[in-house]
Design a protein around this motif. Structure first.
Motif, PDB file in Angstrom:
ATOM      1  N   PHE A 130       0.841  -1.191   0.000  1.00  0.00           N
ATOM      2  CA  PHE A 130       0.000   0.000   0.000  1.00  0.00           C
ATOM      3  C   PHE A 130       0.877   1.242   0.000  1.00  0.00           C
ATOM      4  CE2 PHE A 130      -2.847  -3.077   2.058  1.00  0.00           C
ATOM      5  CZ  PHE A 130      -3.983  -2.898   1.280  1.00  0.00           C
ATOM      6  N   ARG A 131       0.497   2.211  -0.792  1.00  0.00           N
ATOM      7  CA  ARG A 131       1.207   3.476  -0.772  1.00  0.00           C
ATOM      8  C   ARG A 131       0.692   4.347   0.377  1.00  0.00           C
ATOM      9  NH1 ARG A 131       4.096   5.795  -4.308  1.00  0.00           N
ATOM     10  NH2 ARG A 131       3.343   4.655  -6.126  1.00  0.00           N
ATOM     11  N   VAL A 132       1.621   5.075   1.009  1.00  0.00           N
ATOM     12  CA  VAL A 132       1.276   6.053   2.042  1.00  0.00           C
ATOM     13  C   VAL A 132       1.680   7.418   1.513  1.00  0.00           C
ATOM     14  CG1 VAL A 132       1.761   6.854   4.381  1.00  0.00           C
ATOM     15  CG2 VAL A 132       1.649   4.401   3.894  1.00  0.00           C
ATOM     16  N   THR A 133       0.730   8.334   1.486  1.00  0.00           N
ATOM     17  CA  THR A 133       1.024   9.625   0.859  1.00  0.00           C
ATOM     18  C   THR A 133       0.190  10.735   1.465  1.00  0.00           C
ATOM     19  OG1 THR A 133       1.104  10.799  -1.262  1.00  0.00           O
ATOM     20  CG2 THR A 133      -0.678   9.227  -0.983  1.00  0.00           C
ATOM     21  N   THR A 134       0.694  11.963   1.332  1.00  0.00           N
ATOM     22  CA  THR A 134      -0.141  13.127   1.641  1.00  0.00           C
ATOM     23  C   THR A 134      -0.284  14.016   0.405  1.00  0.00           C
ATOM     24  OG1 THR A 134       1.777  14.351   2.463  1.00  0.00           O
ATOM     25  CG2 THR A 134       0.454  13.193   4.098  1.00  0.00           C
ATOM     26  N   ALA A 192       6.649   6.085  -0.169  1.00  0.00           N
ATOM     27  CA  ALA A 192       6.540   5.369   1.103  1.00  0.00           C
ATOM     28  C   ALA A 192       5.383   4.377   1.057  1.00  0.00           C
ATOM     29  CB  ALA A 192       6.338   6.349   2.246  1.00  0.00           C
ATOM     30  N   LEU A 204       3.371   0.766   3.299  1.00  0.00           N
ATOM     31  CA  LEU A 204       3.177   0.057   4.558  1.00  0.00           C
ATOM     32  C   LEU A 204       3.997  -1.234   4.529  1.00  0.00           C
ATOM     33  CD1 LEU A 204      -0.663   0.497   5.129  1.00  0.00           C
ATOM     34  CD2 LEU A 204       1.234   1.722   6.192  1.00  0.00           C
TER      35      LEU A 204
END
Lengths: 470, 470
Positions: free
Chosen positions: A179-183, A208, A210
């Motif tokens: 899974f991608r983690v993003t803002t 980034a 998980l």
């Protein structure tokens, strides 16, 4: 209301004979409520036991009378009265109510859980209420007890607990679906000159994700603190909508320095035995309840006892393939050297050949991860899978490749960029030692213990494709 | 090499006098190595203690001679020999080596950690090696011991451990800054008719994020199992690049049914005391080492002992504001009713007014979360913050609003959609009871225990804006 001053009895302790008869105070939720002319019965639960406490009430008791109409299944109550030996069968004690107080009502017209049993499928839509059901209530007590047994096992052996990172810019296996983690603003993400998404402007100034495993990071701590383990959430974004996969699940990953494959197997065997034994002992009533469910295979308790007591077998992958081939058995997938073992093969080995838990070791290097230690034969790696009867693989582990040059060439052979693994390689360069570890998916262990068939029923809040509610 | 067969001594046990003199086997890593003509000394660590084991070697020993040139700081070795009382000051035992074996060399030219101390800033760039340093080695042993103390505290009181979800489509506070979790192709995400990103095509068929708190979900389990707690990772995507913020950190959140604010404070006080006491006792040598560092405030050990022993004070927010205003003290932020307490205010209360840990209760409702229970005055809520000397807030908690109608109107007043909280509201409707809980940021507790000034040094793999390496 001064809750802090009143110590209620604990219902599971009552069943375990932890109480002398006498005057007590009890609180909890109504499981069933029925009354006749001369007597009312309430089965009370406080969440500590699958078996409730039988309250016996004189229906003319005024504090009961005022509340009576609102005492449906699920209502919260407090009572004072006498705990006395029960004349009824199946219970040692009953509780004769002298004072009754309704704390929270529960409208029987709209309350989704009625006293009759519900299917696990139905309960899955009521994640906020299903821990109140007998089945899920028991499962989550077992989950907690097993969690503590995990910590205790490692603690007793001086392993330190390491919190490996959840958000990471590494990728353990080099191939996991993450899974991608993003803002970043997805409607209008920043792009570089070539029109590609510019992750240097993302929160972590990089792509980034998980974590899929804490193993690589755990190795850092084995090489500083000797023995360590992780116990935390891990993630897979495979589109697997099955009864055996979760997108978010908890893994236990010990890692030991100065340890070879044999040492690894010893820890794994001791670990499984102790956790199973500890849960069998501590959660006997919950397990007895679950194992009697119609969807649980017969003799589950017996299989668990065997797993907690018997000496585990060891077979090499070569021996397993031989055994499968000479068995004359017709398998759906024909076993052949170089292919992964299928569930049907694993079950044949544990249930019919060894007749007990079995370590399969020394798998072909092509079907195992890059970090596993290459054996002398240069064809196999020092891997081990622990297979248990009926389930198959419950643990996967290996001795890790501690030779820097060998590891580097395996990284390259896997098409992975060695510079991404600079620190992992440095662990070999600076005081590297033979070391080993394994991983166990906590939910699989819980399915094995409880007999629950769908992994979504052994975790409080299952996440899977299309679902991350609550 | 048959590691499994050889039980090495454990160096921390040697220091604690757990061993009789005699012949033993030891393994680990070299901290320092020096030799003169007639004798060589190696300080050996096995990661179990900040104090190494002194190895004494006759330099003519042939197994030593062949390895000598490669025995730099960081090298891995195994030795057999005699553990004997030491004539030297500062150590009870020394180990006279009879057999020496180099397991993993460590090139002194390139090894980043030399025997001289390094700054914590430098070590932060070497996350894979810093657990080997005295300071970080001690910190992570303390982290593990404190983790276990947390579990033991709750376990001893029959709280069940609940694994609340990491990925979620809820947002606990209604306003937290959260990381998005997605598998959408960012370069070309699906869009709906209006051109907005179509999250119904994302992995979870909805907008998903990383949790900021497990509290709301924990309440589910308080209302089924009476007492529960979470201990897991939580996330904030605030762009806070300070020594006190992490993007990923571990939180402990107990939740108790049939519990009011007083009961909540009792659990919190017992909890902090027991965890601190347990770490003071178990990690005495590590704490002594850390508390003597130049960057640790004097008397840290004394403050911790006070926290573990004294009765905590209780002041209402009203009393605190009064006390601050009448103090005549010039604060940077003038205290006034309705505003949040600043660090300088908190420290004044704990260090100069109460002179000890202090619960501040009944805060104005405007500055606290929607789920906190409205007091009779309708101006304040049944919240509590636990302030400790020097640090300020270490715990925040409250009694939860159990009245469905009041909760609903607070949700609406906060501009949050009640339909998103349908299940949270139903917990009140179906057998709801007064309940309470609190949250403690584990890393803040560790900073308090260790005296470490930067939060990035109490977690193995810190994540903060611009950084998610390893």
């Amino acid at each position: 209301m001064e809750f802090a001053d009143r110590q209620p009895i604990r219902i599971s302790d009552v069943h375990d004979e932890g109480y002398a008869p006498g005057r007590y105070f009890a609180r909890g939720w109504v499981k069933t409520h029925r009354r006749s002319k001369n007597v009312a019965f309430i089965e009370l639960t406080d969440g500590t036991s699958v078996k409730g406490l039988q309250l016996v009430i004189n229906p003319s008791l005024s504090s009961y009378l005022v509340a009576e109409a609102q005492i449906g299944t699920g209502a919260a109550i407090e009572v004072s009265g006498q705990l006395v030996p029960s004349p009824a069968k199946g219970q040692k004690f009953e509780f004769q109510v002298e004072e009754f107080s309704l704390v929270g009502s529960c409208d029987p017209e709209t309350y989704p859980l009625q006293k009759k049993g519900h299917t696990l499928e139905f309960l899955r839509e009521q994640l906020h209420l299903r821990p109140r059901s007998n089945t899920l209530g028991a499962v989550f007590r077992i989950r907690s007890a097993a969690s503590f047994a995990v910590h205790k096992f490692f603690r007793d052996r001086n392993f330190i607990w390491v919190h490996t990172p959840i958000i990471t810019t590494s990728d353990c296996e080099g191939a996991g679906e993450m899974f991608r983690v993003t803002t970043l603003d997805l409607s209008n993400p920043p792009r570089d000159d070539k029109g590609h998404i510019d992750f240097s402007q993302d929160f972590f100034k990089d792509e980034a994700s998980l974590t899929v495993s804490g193993q690589l990071e755990a190795e850092i701590f084995a090489l500083s603190h000797m023995n360590c383990y992780t116990f935390g959430p891990t993630f897979r974004s495979e589109n697997s909508n099955t009864s055996r996969h979760l997108s978010e699940f908890w893994m236990i990953e010990p890692e030991m320095a100065f340890c070879d494959l044999r040492g690894d197997m010893k820890v794994a065997e001791d670990f499984v035995k102790e956790v199973v034994r500890s849960v069998l002992q501590e959660c006997a009533a919950d397990l007895e309840f679950l194992h009697a469910r119609e969807w649980v295979e017969a003799d589950t308790a017996k299989v668990l006892e065997q797993v907690s007591e018997t000496r585990y077998g060891v077979m090499t992958y070569d021996e397993v393939i031989n055994e499968l081939q000479k068995s004359g058995r017709k398998f759906e997938y024909e076993p052949h050297w170089g292919a992964d073992l299928q569930a049907e093969h694993e079950r044949f080995i544990t249930d019919e050949v060894v007749k007990g838990p079995t370590f399969v070791i020394n798998y072909p290097k092509e079907i195992k991860a890059f970090y596993m230690r290459l054996n002398e034969d240069e064809k196999t790696v020092a891997a081990m899978d622990l297979l248990v009867p009926r389930l198959g693989e419950i643990i996967g582990g290996s001795q890790r490749e501690e030779r820097e040059a060998v590891l580097r060439s395996k990284i390259e052979a896997n098409g992975m960029p060695p510079e991404l693994y600079w620190w992992y390689l440095e662990l070999r360069k600076f005081g590297g030692v033979p070391h080993a570890g394994f991983g166990l998916g906590f939910e699989r262990l819980l399915m094995y213990l409880t007999g629950i068939q769908n992994i979504r029923d052994v975790i409080p809040f299952p996440r899977h494709p299309g679902y991350a509610k609550f």
